[in-house]
Design a protein around this motif. Structure first.
Motif, PDB file in Angstrom:
ATOM      1  N   ILE A 281       0.849  -1.192   0.000  1.00 28.20           N
ATOM      2  CA  ILE A 281       0.000   0.000   0.000  1.00 28.20           C
ATOM      3  C   ILE A 281       0.880   1.236   0.000  1.00 28.20           C
ATOM      4  N   VAL A 282       0.600   2.147  -0.917  1.00 27.33           N
ATOM      5  CA  VAL A 282       1.327   3.409  -1.014  1.00 27.33           C
ATOM      6  C   VAL A 282       0.329   4.548  -0.993  1.00 27.33           C
ATOM      7  N   PHE A 283       0.805   5.732  -0.619  1.00 26.14           N
ATOM      8  CA  PHE A 283      -0.040   6.919  -0.563  1.00 26.14           C
ATOM      9  C   PHE A 283       0.094   7.671  -1.891  1.00 26.14           C
ATOM     10  N   VAL A 284      -0.953   7.672  -2.682  1.00 27.71           N
ATOM     11  CA  VAL A 284      -0.944   8.321  -3.994  1.00 27.71           C
ATOM     12  C   VAL A 284      -1.675   9.652  -3.884  1.00 27.71           C
ATOM     13  N   VAL A 285      -1.020  10.730  -4.302  1.00 34.17           N
ATOM     14  CA  VAL A 285      -1.632  12.062  -4.271  1.00 34.17           C
ATOM     15  C   VAL A 285      -2.603  12.172  -5.447  1.00 34.17           C
TER      16      VAL A 285
END
Length: 862
Positions: free
Chosen positions: A502-506
């Protein structure tokens, strides 16, 4: 509820009872001051018990300390849990002890130290001045925060002319991470006008300058975040949401603002539950049951990380899935929540976060933290033990002993992870804000003064000191009149990368400085999941919404329409079943339909044909026929005819403000130019054959006359059009009167008088031209141009005379078609009548293209 803290005080077993009441914090604060003063007195006399020493070491002395000319205080929740036994009347209670090292908060404290060390090495910021620090543990609670405030404020004081030994006071305080703790810290320090700069306290209540005159922060107020969350929910069409919040100042104030903003956006909140960090297991279970039984598919979680951890543990136990989480900045970028343990619950979460930054050199500084830096510091040992799961005490069985050779590089936890430096950057900015404020106050002394006295400063930083500077990274830092920074957020979405992590995508942003609905923007990236979250589905055709008593406006029932018919709005029309209003069809003459395409083709054909005639005339420009036709006026006439053909294109397509003004003005001016050229040619012919003055003066007079004639005739039309556009210009208009089932999009004339004056002026020029050409039709010349002008003016007049009734009676888009047809027909008539005979001679009968033939002197032989 009243809490009693019973503490063993002296060697004789004397005890002190401190009573704390949430309803009378001022009284408790007074008790606390007396209590701590007694403890400190016994400590200095050597009469303090072991429990007394533990309390003093924990709360009255800093966990991290370094002396300096300028002292900056810090308060961080380096422990996230407080162990406190229940109080009874028979037994003395155990002291309040903070446990469980908070790696993230410990990173904040080390970031503060890193920034101070960086400033001490700077030659431009605070030169020859050393900056020190005193960092206390607030334990994430108001009671330890109060004691931390006392420890920070307590310092060197003058009593009866003598100086008491002690550590120097701080000039400003950085902290804390919790709004409730910061409120306590700000209220106490505000008495002494000591500024507090928080890096993570977002409660809007802290912007109140009357209650917190010395408070600043490097994180935006929740006043903006709550409204941003409401706009986010509205953007995705979620009108039915659930809400959960932290039961403290942060959560209660933030959620109250969100509900207010959501109501204004037409969003209904099904439930709003609160969780406290100290809540019992039964209370947390009840909150999760409420969420599970709710029908809302979207959950707005305004929670601090500690409360979020508690909620997720219970959510796992009750298997809470299938919700779209909308998070606040406190947890939406928390890396430890992205593990597989919580992925089924939180995958797809979306929320606003502080902008991510990079701090050069911070990671290397963090990896160098080691207990050997200060062997007497118990927080460093405790951090090391919890990081590596070992103990420095060899007596503990079942626990491996710490060797000190362990490496932080081999560990990945919230302390070593610098991939999401958001709040740490706020700590970094807060330290630099204090340094820049102090730097602006310094007054450097003479070279003869001692080094430590080379600059003097006030003992307390004024709360209203203006701070506006740039970090080494280039980021601008400043505070507004409320002590808040610019409110900007990044919208992040939890998505999986190619590796499955899981990554934080803007996926968007929010900037409160923008207005008119431009604050919230999406950048076009897709979010992982977009559920439908409404209380009631839209009613099917033939049914209408009916409010349900006691329910929010988002919940309604669908009932069948009655036999009575209600009219649709002007922009709508009833469908075939007469049970629903559907949008009317918008009609205008477009290029896509057959009629529009044919008219556009004829327009382009006419323009192309005019260009061909121009090329022919240019090729034969030195021949007698072209010279006799007044080549200058002929080329100008061909140019105007070309513009007449092209102006027909402006009448095709969807009307706009510019196209409506352009089409009528272009039509009026181009035809005025065209008829002025023909009228001038006619006048020139008449003058040439009726002049009684010598022949050599006529050409000069004709050239001047024809230029003035064309310019004057066109200028009057330009003047009329300018007045028309200034007073009442044409504009697009939705005509709903002509047809009930469709909307005719047309150009309103703005001023009918202006249109008919433009048209009448063209008609006046045409009539004058027709009269003069008719009178000159029998002048002696084998190629009398006046005859062709007469025919062209007859066709022109016939077209526009028939145009008027057709224009008035044509329905809808056919009105525009009639106008285009009149423009093209009159243009083709002028082109063929005036130039076709000449092109015939130039191309097919070159023997007639002689001067003698033009003058009628050619002899005919039989």
């Amino acid at each position: 509820m009243t809490k009693n803290i019973l503490v063993d005080h002296d060697k004789n077993g004397q005890t002190y009872l401190v009573n704390s009441s949430s309803t009378n914090s001022a009284t408790f604060f007074l008790y606390l001051v007396i209590f701590e003063t007694l403890l400190l007195t016994d400590f200095l006399k050597g009469d303090c018990s072991q429990m007394c020493q533990l309390l003093l070491e924990t709360f009255l002395f800093p966990l991290l300390f370094k002396s300096g000319d300028i002292m900056i205080g810090g308060a961080f929740s380096m422990h996230s849990q407080i162990d406190a036994s229940s109080v009874t009347l028979s037994d003395a209670p155990d002291p309040l002890i903070c446990t469980r090292v908070n790696f993230r908060e410990f990173r904040f404290a080390q970031t503060m130290i890193f920034a101070i060390e960086e400033i001490n090495k700077s030659s431009s910021l605070l030169p020859n001045i050393s900056v020190g620090y005193k960092i206390f543990d607030s334990c994430g609670s108001t009671l330890p925060s109060t004691r931390a405030a006392m420890g920070l404020i307590n310092g060197q004081e003058k009593t009866f002319g003598k100086s008491c030994s002690g550590q120097s006071t701080v000039h400003a305080i950085i902290g804390t991470s919790e709004s409730s703790s910061t409120i306590v810290l700000s209220q106490i320090s505000g008495i002494f006008q000591m500024p507090v700069i928080s890096h993570f306290s977002t409660c809007a209540c802290l912007s109140n300058r009357k209650e917190h005159p010395s408070f600043f922060r490097t994180i935006p107020s929740d006043y903006y975040q709550s409204r941003a969350l409401a706009q986010l929910v509205k953007h995705f069409g979620w009108t039915w949401v659930g809400a959960v919040r932290s039961d403290n100042d942060y959560g209660n104030n933030g959620m109250a603002t969100f509900i207010e903003a959501a109501t204004q956006e037409g969003i209904c909140v099904e439930y709003s539950e609160a969780i406290a960090r100290t809540a019992s297991k039964e209370q947390v279970e009840r909150v999760v049951r409420v969420i599970t039984r709710g029908t809302a598919k979207v959950l707005v979680a305004f929670l601090a990380q500690s409360e979020m951890d508690i909620l997720l543990e219970e959510a796992l136990r009750q298997n809470l899935t299938g919700l779209q989480w909308v998070g606040s900045e406190s947890w939406i970028t928390a890396q430890h929540l992205t593990t597989m343990k919580y992925s089924n619950i939180l995958y797809g979460s979306i929320g606003f976060a502080i902008k991510k930054a990079k701090i050069a050199g911070l990671q290397e500084f963090l990896l160098q933290v080691h207990p050997s830096q200060d062997p007497q510091n118990h927080i460093l040992k405790e951090f090391w033990e919890e990081t590596f799961g070992c103990s420095f005490q060899s007596s503990l069985q079942g626990v491996k002993q710490c060797s000190g050779s362990e490496r932080l590089r081999d560990i990945k936890n919230p302390f070593t992870d610098v991939s999401e430096l958001r709040i740490s950057n706020n700590v970094y900015k807060a330290v630099y804000a204090v340094a820049h404020a102090m730097h602006s106050m310094l007054k450097c002394g003479e070279k003869s003064e001692a080094v430590n006295m080379s600059c003097t400063w006030k003992s307390i930083l004024p709360p209203k000191e203006n701070v506006n500077f740039s970090l080494p990274s280039g980021e601008r830092v400043y505070f507004d009149e409320k002590g808040d920074p610019a409110a900007t957020y990044q919208l992040v979405n939890w998505q999986r990368n190619s590796a499955g992590d899981i990554v934080f995508v803007v996926v968007g942003s929010y900037d409160a400085s923008l207005q008119n609905g431009k604050e919230f923007t999406m950048n076009g990236l897709n979010i992982t999941w977009r559920p439908v979250s409404v209380c009631s589905e839209s009613c099917p055709p033939g049914f209408r919404q009916a409010m349900i008593k006691g329910k929010p406006i988002c919940c309604f029932s669908c009932i069948a329409y009655s036999a009575e018919c209600s009219p649709c709005p002007l922009e709508y029309w009833s469908n075939e079943d007469h049970n629903k209003c559907v949008p009317k069809v918008i009609e205008f003459l477009s290029y896509e339909e057959t009629m529009g395409a044919l008219l556009a083709a004829f327009s382009l054909f006419g323009a192309s044909l005019t260009l061909v005639v121009s090329f022919v005339f240019f090729w034969f420009r030195h021949t007698p026929l072209v010279k006799a036709s007044n080549s200058e006026l002929s080329f100008l006439l061909l140019l105007s005819l070309n513009l007449c053909f092209l102006c027909a294109l402006t009448f095709i397509g969807q009307p706009t403000d510019w196209s409506c003004m352009l089409r009528h003005v272009a039509f009026g001016i181009t035809f005025a130019l065209c008829i002025s050229c023909i009228l001038t040619k006619t006048i020139t012919v008449v003058i040439a054959f009726t002049a009684k003055r010598p022949a050599n003066t006529v050409p000069q007079c004709s050239v001047s006359l024809q230029r003035m004639g064309v310019l004057g005739g066109t200028f009057l039309q330009v003047l009329v059009c300018a007045v028309w556009l200034t007073l009442a210009p044409p504009f697009p208009y939705n005509n709903t009167v002509y047809a009930t089932e469709r909307i005719v999009l047309e150009c309103s004339l703005g001023s009918s008088i202006g249109f008919w004056v433009v048209l009448g002026y063209i008609g006046l020029l045409a009539i004058l031209c027709l009269i003069l050409a008719f009178l000159a039709r029998k002048l002696p010349d084998n190629f009398n141009e006046a005859k062709f002008i007469t025919f062209s003016m007859l066709i022109f007049s016939a077209v526009w005379v028939t145009f008027i009734p057709a224009y008035v009676s044509s329905p809808g888009k056919f009105t525009v078609a009639v106008e285009i047809f009149a423009i093209l027909a009159s243009s083709f008539g002028l082109l063929f009548c005036i130039f076709a005979p000449k092109c015939y001679i130039l191309l097919l009968k070159p023997e007639r293209n002689t001067k003698n033939h033009m003058m009628g002197r050619e002899k005919h032989f039989h």
